[in-house]
Design a protein around this motif. Structure first.
Motif, PDB file in Angstrom:
ATOM      1  N   ASP A  77       0.854  -1.176   0.000  1.00  0.00           N
ATOM      2  CA  ASP A  77       0.000   0.000   0.000  1.00  0.00           C
ATOM      3  C   ASP A  77       0.897   1.234   0.000  1.00  0.00           C
ATOM      4  O   ASP A  77       2.118   1.134   0.110  1.00  0.00           O
ATOM      5  CB  ASP A  77      -0.913  -0.023   1.230  1.00  0.00           C
ATOM      6  N   ILE A  78       0.331   2.404  -0.070  1.00  0.00           N
ATOM      7  CA  ILE A  78       1.104   3.635  -0.179  1.00  0.00           C
ATOM      8  C   ILE A  78       1.919   3.910   1.079  1.00  0.00           C
ATOM      9  O   ILE A  78       2.905   4.654   1.047  1.00  0.00           O
ATOM     10  CB  ILE A  78       0.162   4.815  -0.510  1.00  0.00           C
ATOM     11  N   ASP A  79       1.548   3.291   2.215  1.00  0.00           N
ATOM     12  CA  ASP A  79       2.316   3.455   3.455  1.00  0.00           C
ATOM     13  C   ASP A  79       3.261   2.285   3.691  1.00  0.00           C
ATOM     14  O   ASP A  79       3.803   2.133   4.790  1.00  0.00           O
ATOM     15  CB  ASP A  79       1.379   3.628   4.655  1.00  0.00           C
ATOM     16  N   ALA A  80       3.466   1.443   2.662  1.00  0.00           N
ATOM     17  CA  ALA A  80       4.380   0.296   2.670  1.00  0.00           C
ATOM     18  C   ALA A  80       3.834  -0.925   3.391  1.00  0.00           C
ATOM     19  O   ALA A  80       4.549  -1.911   3.558  1.00  0.00           O
ATOM     20  CB  ALA A  80       5.746   0.667   3.258  1.00  0.00           C
ATOM     21  N   THR A  81       2.571  -0.913   3.792  1.00  0.00           N
ATOM     22  CA  THR A  81       1.972  -2.116   4.354  1.00  0.00           C
ATOM     23  C   THR A  81       1.868  -3.189   3.272  1.00  0.00           C
ATOM     24  O   THR A  81       1.365  -2.914   2.182  1.00  0.00           O
ATOM     25  CB  THR A  81       0.552  -1.821   4.888  1.00  0.00           C
ATOM     26  N   PRO A  82       2.333  -4.424   3.532  1.00  0.00           N
ATOM     27  CA  PRO A  82       2.208  -5.480   2.517  1.00  0.00           C
ATOM     28  C   PRO A  82       0.750  -5.757   2.175  1.00  0.00           C
ATOM     29  O   PRO A  82      -0.132  -5.712   3.043  1.00  0.00           O
ATOM     30  CB  PRO A  82       2.849  -6.695   3.202  1.00  0.00           C
ATOM     31  N   VAL A  83       0.507  -6.044   0.902  1.00  0.00           N
ATOM     32  CA  VAL A  83      -0.842  -6.336   0.400  1.00  0.00           C
ATOM     33  C   VAL A  83      -0.800  -7.640  -0.385  1.00  0.00           C
ATOM     34  O   VAL A  83       0.123  -7.874  -1.169  1.00  0.00           O
ATOM     35  CB  VAL A  83      -1.353  -5.199  -0.507  1.00  0.00           C
ATOM     36  N   ASP A 131     -10.798  -8.943 -10.167  1.00  0.00           N
ATOM     37  CA  ASP A 131     -12.161  -8.497  -9.897  1.00  0.00           C
ATOM     38  C   ASP A 131     -13.166  -9.632  -9.808  1.00  0.00           C
ATOM     39  O   ASP A 131     -14.385  -9.393  -9.756  1.00  0.00           O
ATOM     40  CB  ASP A 131     -12.592  -7.489 -10.975  1.00  0.00           C
ATOM     41  N   PHE A 132     -12.683 -10.877  -9.809  1.00  0.00           N
ATOM     42  CA  PHE A 132     -13.592 -12.001  -9.598  1.00  0.00           C
ATOM     43  C   PHE A 132     -14.226 -11.863  -8.210  1.00  0.00           C
ATOM     44  O   PHE A 132     -13.564 -11.419  -7.252  1.00  0.00           O
ATOM     45  CB  PHE A 132     -12.844 -13.331  -9.683  1.00  0.00           C
ATOM     46  N   PRO A 133     -15.501 -12.258  -8.052  1.00  0.00           N
ATOM     47  CA  PRO A 133     -16.188 -12.050  -6.770  1.00  0.00           C
ATOM     48  C   PRO A 133     -15.581 -12.795  -5.594  1.00  0.00           C
ATOM     49  O   PRO A 133     -15.779 -12.389  -4.442  1.00  0.00           O
ATOM     50  CB  PRO A 133     -17.620 -12.535  -7.054  1.00  0.00           C
ATOM     51  N   ASP A 134     -14.827 -13.870  -5.851  1.00  0.00           N
ATOM     52  CA  ASP A 134     -14.242 -14.620  -4.733  1.00  0.00           C
ATOM     53  C   ASP A 134     -12.867 -14.106  -4.333  1.00  0.00           C
ATOM     54  O   ASP A 134     -12.278 -14.598  -3.359  1.00  0.00           O
ATOM     55  CB  ASP A 134     -14.159 -16.115  -5.064  1.00  0.00           C
ATOM     56  N   PHE A 135     -12.328 -13.109  -5.066  1.00  0.00           N
ATOM     57  CA  PHE A 135     -11.007 -12.573  -4.740  1.00  0.00           C
ATOM     58  C   PHE A 135     -11.147 -11.281  -3.941  1.00  0.00           C
ATOM     59  O   PHE A 135     -12.081 -10.498  -4.137  1.00  0.00           O
ATOM     60  CB  PHE A 135     -10.200 -12.294  -6.009  1.00  0.00           C
ATOM     61  N   ALA A 136     -10.183 -11.054  -3.066  1.00  0.00           N
ATOM     62  CA  ALA A 136     -10.164  -9.830  -2.268  1.00  0.00           C
ATOM     63  C   ALA A 136      -8.728  -9.480  -1.895  1.00  0.00           C
ATOM     64  O   ALA A 136      -7.864 -10.353  -1.798  1.00  0.00           O
ATOM     65  CB  ALA A 136     -11.004  -9.998  -1.001  1.00  0.00           C
ATOM     66  N   PHE A 137      -8.507  -8.185  -1.682  1.00  0.00           N
ATOM     67  CA  PHE A 137      -7.206  -7.707  -1.212  1.00  0.00           C
ATOM     68  C   PHE A 137      -7.185  -7.708   0.311  1.00  0.00           C
ATOM     69  O   PHE A 137      -8.180  -7.362   0.960  1.00  0.00           O
ATOM     70  CB  PHE A 137      -6.935  -6.287  -1.724  1.00  0.00           C
ATOM     71  N   PHE A 138      -6.058  -8.096   0.860  1.00  0.00           N
ATOM     72  CA  PHE A 138      -5.842  -8.051   2.306  1.00  0.00           C
ATOM     73  C   PHE A 138      -4.551  -7.297   2.583  1.00  0.00           C
ATOM     74  O   PHE A 138      -3.526  -7.537   1.939  1.00  0.00           O
ATOM     75  CB  PHE A 138      -5.731  -9.462   2.893  1.00  0.00           C
ATOM     76  N   ARG A 139      -4.615  -6.385   3.531  1.00  0.00           N
ATOM     77  CA  ARG A 139      -3.407  -5.740   4.049  1.00  0.00           C
ATOM     78  C   ARG A 139      -2.876  -6.583   5.201  1.00  0.00           C
ATOM     79  O   ARG A 139      -3.648  -7.039   6.045  1.00  0.00           O
ATOM     80  CB  ARG A 139      -3.725  -4.322   4.554  1.00  0.00           C
ATOM     81  N   ILE A 140      -1.574  -6.799   5.239  1.00  0.00           N
ATOM     82  CA  ILE A 140      -0.947  -7.513   6.342  1.00  0.00           C
ATOM     83  C   ILE A 140      -0.334  -6.463   7.269  1.00  0.00           C
ATOM     84  O   ILE A 140       0.735  -5.914   6.985  1.00  0.00           O
ATOM     85  CB  ILE A 140       0.127  -8.510   5.859  1.00  0.00           C
ATOM     86  N   MET A 141      -1.015  -6.165   8.360  1.00  0.00           N
ATOM     87  CA  MET A 141      -0.581  -5.113   9.273  1.00  0.00           C
ATOM     88  C   MET A 141       0.585  -5.619  10.115  1.00  0.00           C
ATOM     89  O   MET A 141       0.428  -6.530  10.929  1.00  0.00           O
ATOM     90  CB  MET A 141      -1.744  -4.685  10.176  1.00  0.00           C
ATOM     91  N   PRO A 142       1.785  -5.060   9.918  1.00  0.00           N
ATOM     92  CA  PRO A 142       2.972  -5.583  10.613  1.00  0.00           C
ATOM     93  C   PRO A 142       2.880  -5.417  12.134  1.00  0.00           C
ATOM     94  O   PRO A 142       2.402  -4.390  12.630  1.00  0.00           O
ATOM     95  CB  PRO A 142       4.115  -4.729  10.051  1.00  0.00           C
ATOM     96  N   GLU A 143       3.340  -6.430  12.845  1.00  0.00           N
ATOM     97  CA  GLU A 143       3.458  -6.374  14.295  1.00  0.00           C
ATOM     98  C   GLU A 143       4.898  -6.571  14.748  1.00  0.00           C
ATOM     99  O   GLU A 143       5.193  -6.495  15.942  1.00  0.00           O
ATOM    100  CB  GLU A 143       2.548  -7.429  14.935  1.00  0.00           C
ATOM    101  N   GLY A 144       5.787  -6.811  13.797  1.00  0.00           N
ATOM    102  CA  GLY A 144       7.197  -7.030  14.079  1.00  0.00           C
ATOM    103  C   GLY A 144       7.776  -7.958  13.032  1.00  0.00           C
ATOM    104  O   GLY A 144       7.046  -8.538  12.222  1.00  0.00           O
ATOM    105  N   ALA A 145       9.090  -8.090  13.035  1.00  0.00           N
ATOM    106  CA  ALA A 145       9.737  -8.935  12.031  1.00  0.00           C
ATOM    107  C   ALA A 145      11.097  -9.392  12.533  1.00  0.00           C
ATOM    108  O   ALA A 145      11.700  -8.780  13.422  1.00  0.00           O
ATOM    109  CB  ALA A 145       9.890  -8.184  10.706  1.00  0.00           C
TER     110      ALA A 145
END
Length: 246
Positions: free
Chosen positions: A51-57, A129-143
């Motif tokens: 995403d624009i804030d570098a969150t993995p998608v 854009d298939f109805p069964d697909f969706a985007f998810f952001r992976i909000m980091p908690e550490g690495a």
């Protein structure tokens, strides 16, 4: 008595830059989730953008087993970093722990997430854009960063996320700013590729841009540029790349 060596090194700026480069420049990752039926670990492979804030998608189908796992328990881990020639364990990798959050199609950020993901993975337009697909952001908690033999570091979530006044501006004007950077000279993406990665020439294009760097794409190749300066306005951002090209 001989002291035992520290297994985890103090996290310095070099480690942070490497972690950011791995997280923000990845095209794919191994994802680890928790199987809701057995409670056992489950892993798969996913395409990755940011995403624009570098969150993995990631873009996943709810028919997939790992998607069902994330819907039941959003805790997950991404293993990022591509090995090259030779010993695969000699190459750096980042194990990023986080929680998956679905990007709703009617949300303000969906268009930005979709645009940035498909610029990195053009072939995903076939099914995004298939109805069964969706985007998810992976909000980091550490690495955990492994930079090679004997180079282990802890990376915080704040080390991976971009906090900048430019982020809301780029959210809606990213493509125009990319066009402005490309207008700074002739074949600007190729010039930047040569500047940062000696010997890598060809038909490069700017795939994505944020307040702390950009991605250059060439066919299936993707390289991440992390800039040293952190401008807080558009004039400063353009100036960063103008200086690199002079």
């Amino acid at each position: 008595m001989t002291e035992k060596p520290e297994l985890i090194r103090p996290t310095d700026d070099q480690a942070r830059t490497l972690a950011r480069t791995l997280a923000r420049g990845a095209r794919f990752a191994a994802i680890a989730v928790i199987d809701p039926e057995s409670g056992a670990p489950l892993s798969s492979r996913v395409l990755v953008a940011t995403d624009i804030d570098a969150t993995p998608v990631i873009l996943i189908s709810r028919l997939a087993q790992h998607t069902q796992a994330l819907l039941a328990d959003p805790r997950c881990c991404l293993l990022l970093g591509e090995p090259q020639k030779g010993d695969p364990l000699a190459w750096p990798r980042l194990s990023l722990q986080g929680r998956a959050e679905r990007v709703e199609s009617d949300s303000e950020s969906h268009s930005c997430v979709r645009r940035r993901f498909l610029r990195r993975h053009p072939k995903a337009k076939l099914y995004a854009d298939f109805p069964d697909f969706a985007f998810f952001r992976i909000m980091p908690e550490g690495a955990s960063l492994n930079g090679g033999f004997g180079k282990a570091y802890k990376i915080s979530a704040e080390d991976l996320i971009i906090r900048s006044n430019l982020t809301p501006i780029l959210l809606s004007h990213e493509l125009q700013v990319i066009a402005n950077i490309c207008a700074l000279g002739e074949n600007v993406p190729n010039q930047l590729a040569r500047h940062f990665f000696k010997g890598k020439t060809g038909d490069w294009e700017i795939s994505g841009l944020d307040a702390e760097g950009m991605e250059l794409a060439q066919n299936e190749s993707l390289i991440r540029i992390e800039t040293e300066k952190r401008p807080e306005d558009l004039n400063g951002l353009i100036a960063v790349y103008s200086e690199l090209l002079t």
